[in-house]
Design a protein around this motif. Structure first.
Motif, PDB file in Angstrom:
ATOM      1  N   ALA A 105       2.670   2.094  -3.573  1.00  0.00           N
ATOM      2  CA  ALA A 105       2.032   2.012  -4.723  1.00  0.00           C
ATOM      3  C   ALA A 105       1.655   3.324  -4.094  1.00  0.00           C
ATOM      4  O   ALA A 105       1.435   4.702  -4.637  1.00  0.00           O
ATOM      5  CB  ALA A 105       0.086   1.978  -4.157  1.00  0.00           C
ATOM      6  N   TYR A 106       0.893   4.486  -2.284  1.00  0.00           N
ATOM      7  CA  TYR A 106       1.335   5.361  -2.404  1.00  0.00           C
ATOM      8  C   TYR A 106       1.954   6.277  -2.625  1.00  0.00           C
ATOM      9  O   TYR A 106       2.064   7.492  -3.159  1.00  0.00           O
ATOM     10  CB  TYR A 106       1.233   5.706  -1.256  1.00  0.00           C
ATOM     11  CG  TYR A 106       0.770   6.873  -0.080  1.00  0.00           C
ATOM     12  CD1 TYR A 106      -0.295   7.760  -0.586  1.00  0.00           C
ATOM     13  CD2 TYR A 106       1.707   7.951   0.136  1.00  0.00           C
ATOM     14  CE1 TYR A 106      -0.700   9.219   0.228  1.00  0.00           C
ATOM     15  CE2 TYR A 106       1.413   8.981   0.814  1.00  0.00           C
ATOM     16  CZ  TYR A 106       0.186   9.947   0.914  1.00  0.00           C
ATOM     17  OH  TYR A 106      -0.624  10.992   1.006  1.00  0.00           O
ATOM     18  N   LEU A 118       0.635  -1.184  -0.034  1.00  0.00           N
ATOM     19  CA  LEU A 118       0.466  -0.061  -0.016  1.00  0.00           C
ATOM     20  C   LEU A 118       0.670   1.470  -0.171  1.00  0.00           C
ATOM     21  O   LEU A 118       0.606   2.033  -0.890  1.00  0.00           O
ATOM     22  CB  LEU A 118      -0.640  -0.552   1.257  1.00  0.00           C
ATOM     23  CG  LEU A 118      -1.599  -1.055   1.051  1.00  0.00           C
ATOM     24  CD1 LEU A 118      -2.462  -1.233   2.778  1.00  0.00           C
ATOM     25  CD2 LEU A 118      -3.345  -0.794   0.271  1.00  0.00           C
ATOM     26  N   ILE A 141      -5.315   5.524  -2.752  1.00  0.00           N
ATOM     27  CA  ILE A 141      -4.911   4.162  -2.695  1.00  0.00           C
ATOM     28  C   ILE A 141      -5.874   3.945  -1.220  1.00  0.00           C
ATOM     29  O   ILE A 141      -6.100   2.794  -0.788  1.00  0.00           O
ATOM     30  CB  ILE A 141      -3.748   3.204  -2.689  1.00  0.00           C
ATOM     31  CG1 ILE A 141      -3.335   1.588  -2.010  1.00  0.00           C
ATOM     32  CG2 ILE A 141      -2.704   4.294  -1.408  1.00  0.00           C
ATOM     33  CD1 ILE A 141      -4.040   1.561  -3.586  1.00  0.00           C
ATOM     34  N   ASN A 180      -0.091   7.137  -5.859  1.00  0.00           N
ATOM     35  CA  ASN A 180      -1.875   6.465  -5.637  1.00  0.00           C
ATOM     36  C   ASN A 180      -1.646   7.269  -4.505  1.00  0.00           C
ATOM     37  O   ASN A 180      -2.124   5.768  -3.887  1.00  0.00           O
ATOM     38  CB  ASN A 180      -2.396   5.195  -6.331  1.00  0.00           C
ATOM     39  CG  ASN A 180      -3.021   4.417  -6.140  1.00  0.00           C
ATOM     40  OD1 ASN A 180      -4.340   5.277  -6.734  1.00  0.00           O
ATOM     41  ND2 ASN A 180      -2.932   2.976  -6.851  1.00  0.00           N
TER      42      ASN A 180
END
Length: 130
Positions: A17-18, A14, A25, A22
């Motif tokens: 992705a952040y 996570l 997310i 993103n």
């Protein structure tokens, strides 16, 4: 049932992705954890870690940067940066046993990051812990 190590690995994904831009997310965290079968207490643990890192990301990044020699935070790979952010958050804001946090970060680095990452992460987290 998922373990704390699996919950941490999900949080690394996570945060990765952040970190790649993103930021949305965060609205899919529940679904992602459910897909990885992170439930109940481990889900609460993962959510606390993810949300804590995001909430304190500036403080965490400042702490990491203090212990980098000549490199900047942007010079570290995204996976390594995510592992460092999570472990630094745990060291600074959670009441967990520090050697366990550092060991978990090293194990995550062995599985998810480059060959030199475990040694680098160990050294930096030792400095953060002092």
């Amino acid at each position: 049932m998922a373990t704390r190590a699996q919950a941490r690995e999900s949080v690394i994904g996570l945060l990765y992705a952040y970190d790649l831009g993103n930021e949305g997310i965060a609205s899919f965290v529940d679904d992602i954890l459910e897909d990885r079968k992170i439930r109940n207490k481990q889900k609460e643990f993962a959510l606390r870690l993810f949300n804590g890192v995001i909430e304190h990301i500036e403080e965490i990044d400042t702490e990491i940067t203090l212990h980098l020699d000549k490199r900047g935070l942007e010079d570290i790979g995204s996976v390594e940066r995510s592992i460092l952010r999570l472990a630094t958050y745990e060291i600074k804001f959670e009441s967990l046993d520090k050697p366990i946090i550092i060991n978990e970060a090293i194990e995550l680095a062995k599985r998810l990051a480059g060959d030199n990452a475990p040694k680098f992460i160990n050294g930096l987290l030792d400095k953060v812990n002092k």
